[in-house]
Design an enzyme around this catalytic site. Sequence first.
Site, PDB file in Angstrom:
ATOM      1  N   ASP A  50       0.879  -1.181   0.000  1.00 50.27           N
ATOM      2  CA  ASP A  50       0.000   0.000   0.000  1.00 50.27           C
ATOM      3  C   ASP A  50       0.908   1.220   0.000  1.00 50.27           C
ATOM      4  O   ASP A  50       1.674   1.436   0.956  1.00 50.27           O
ATOM      5  CB  ASP A  50      -0.897  -0.020   1.263  1.00 50.27           C
ATOM      6  CG  ASP A  50      -1.857   1.159   1.305  1.00 50.27           C
ATOM      7  OD1 ASP A  50      -1.580   2.209   0.685  1.00 50.27           O
ATOM      8  OD2 ASP A  50      -2.896   1.044   1.975  1.00 50.27           O
ATOM      9  N   ASN A  77       2.987   3.191 -10.375  1.00 52.29           N
ATOM     10  CA  ASN A  77       1.764   3.199 -11.191  1.00 52.29           C
ATOM     11  C   ASN A  77       0.501   3.447 -10.371  1.00 52.29           C
ATOM     12  O   ASN A  77      -0.472   3.999 -10.889  1.00 52.29           O
ATOM     13  CB  ASN A  77       1.658   1.843 -11.913  1.00 52.29           C
ATOM     14  CG  ASN A  77       0.291   1.610 -12.508  1.00 52.29           C
ATOM     15  OD1 ASN A  77      -0.078   2.227 -13.518  1.00 52.29           O
ATOM     16  ND2 ASN A  77      -0.514   0.751 -11.879  1.00 52.29           N
ATOM     17  N   TYR A 151      -6.886  15.608  -9.237  1.00 50.58           N
ATOM     18  CA  TYR A 151      -6.148  14.649 -10.059  1.00 50.58           C
ATOM     19  C   TYR A 151      -5.128  15.320 -10.993  1.00 50.58           C
ATOM     20  O   TYR A 151      -3.941  14.939 -10.982  1.00 50.58           O
ATOM     21  CB  TYR A 151      -7.121  13.754 -10.830  1.00 50.58           C
ATOM     22  CG  TYR A 151      -6.432  12.719 -11.672  1.00 50.58           C
ATOM     23  CD1 TYR A 151      -5.772  11.636 -11.086  1.00 50.58           C
ATOM     24  CD2 TYR A 151      -6.415  12.820 -13.066  1.00 50.58           C
ATOM     25  CE1 TYR A 151      -5.117  10.691 -11.865  1.00 50.58           C
ATOM     26  CE2 TYR A 151      -5.772  11.871 -13.845  1.00 50.58           C
ATOM     27  CZ  TYR A 151      -5.127  10.800 -13.242  1.00 50.58           C
ATOM     28  OH  TYR A 151      -4.478   9.868 -14.016  1.00 50.58           O
ATOM     29  N   LYS A 155      -0.896  14.904 -10.842  1.00 49.68           N
ATOM     30  CA  LYS A 155      -0.018  14.417 -11.913  1.00 49.68           C
ATOM     31  C   LYS A 155       0.983  15.499 -12.339  1.00 49.68           C
ATOM     32  O   LYS A 155       2.106  15.185 -12.752  1.00 49.68           O
ATOM     33  CB  LYS A 155      -0.846  13.917 -13.095  1.00 49.68           C
ATOM     34  CG  LYS A 155      -1.665  12.659 -12.773  1.00 49.68           C
ATOM     35  CD  LYS A 155      -0.816  11.481 -12.317  1.00 49.68           C
ATOM     36  CE  LYS A 155      -1.620  10.190 -12.202  1.00 49.68           C
ATOM     37  NZ  LYS A 155      -0.816   9.043 -11.743  1.00 49.68           N
ATOM     38  N   THR A 184     -10.419   1.259 -18.068  1.00 50.98           N
ATOM     39  CA  THR A 184     -10.165   0.567 -16.797  1.00 50.98           C
ATOM     40  C   THR A 184     -11.245   1.014 -15.803  1.00 50.98           C
ATOM     41  O   THR A 184     -12.027   1.931 -16.090  1.00 50.98           O
ATOM     42  CB  THR A 184      -8.783   0.928 -16.207  1.00 50.98           C
ATOM     43  OG1 THR A 184      -8.802   2.302 -15.817  1.00 50.98           O
ATOM     44  CG2 THR A 184      -7.645   0.679 -17.176  1.00 50.98           C
TER      45      THR A 184
END
Length: 225
Positions: A50, A77, A151, A155, A184
């Site tokens: 984790d 990832n 988000y 990134k 996904t």
Amino acid sequence: MTTALITGASRGIGAHAARRLAAQGVTVLAGCRDPHAADLPEDVRPIALDVTDDASVAAAVKEVESTVGTLDVLVNNAGIAGTQPEPADTTPDEVREVLETNVVGPVRVTRAFLPLLRAAGRPRLVMVSSQLGSLDLMDSGRWQNYPHLAYPSSKAALNMLSIMYAKTLPDVLVTVVNPGYTATEFNGFRGTQTLDEGTDALVAAVLDVDGPSGRSLSREGVTPW
Ligand SMILES: NC(=O)c1ccc[n+]([C@@H]2O[C@H](COP(=O)([O-])OP(=O)(O)OC[C@H]3O[C@@H](n4cnc5c(N)ncnc54)[C@H](OP(=O)(O)O)[C@@H]3O)[C@@H](O)[C@H]2O)c1
């Protein structure tokens, strides 16, 4: 024989890249929060990891050390999108949660595995980012359909971490990969790319030993920061 650890490899892009790399002869360790729930082939070794938990990461380092000894490639990832409200409605806790996984997580994992990477001949660090994190593309209006704070900011921060690692770790080949919009669970399987397409850049980065370090790549080539 190349050895690679991929975080967040229980499903999606991480699991598919693990399958592809194992099929090419790479010894793949698949970091999963719950290794028993992961859908992985027999030639991929699941490992409990984790990225938000110091003890979990420390235990994973020990396990990698005792099973494969050194690590050639670490793939950061694991990532989450968060709840994605409108920017004005986004709370500090909603931002913090995304940054904890997408930014602090890679720092925790990279720092912990650096000694094992350095014990390998040509250590490589692969960071799975997103073109939603590109300041250039966001500022130019390319992603007008993505009005969320956490988000893209996470990134963008991951990109800068990667640049700084590339500049300060001359012995480590650092590559940022941008999968592209891939079907996904992350996007409710609405992504327009297949898993093969979404893992092309990642797989190529894991196998690349030449570099140069500090590039941001997609399956089409170099991408803007
Ligand atoms: N799909 C896309 O269109 C797309 C586009 C650009 C970039 N990306 C990036 O690609 C990466 C993988 O995304 P995906 O599409 O494969 O998403 P996904 O299917 O939702 O898979 C995410 C993976 O991250 C893991 N994860 C989440 N939090 C974690 C934690 N704290 N510790 C360890 N693992 C954790 C999940 O594990 P659990 O099973 O335990 O939840 C899962 O294995 C992410 O960094 C994402 O930002 C995806």
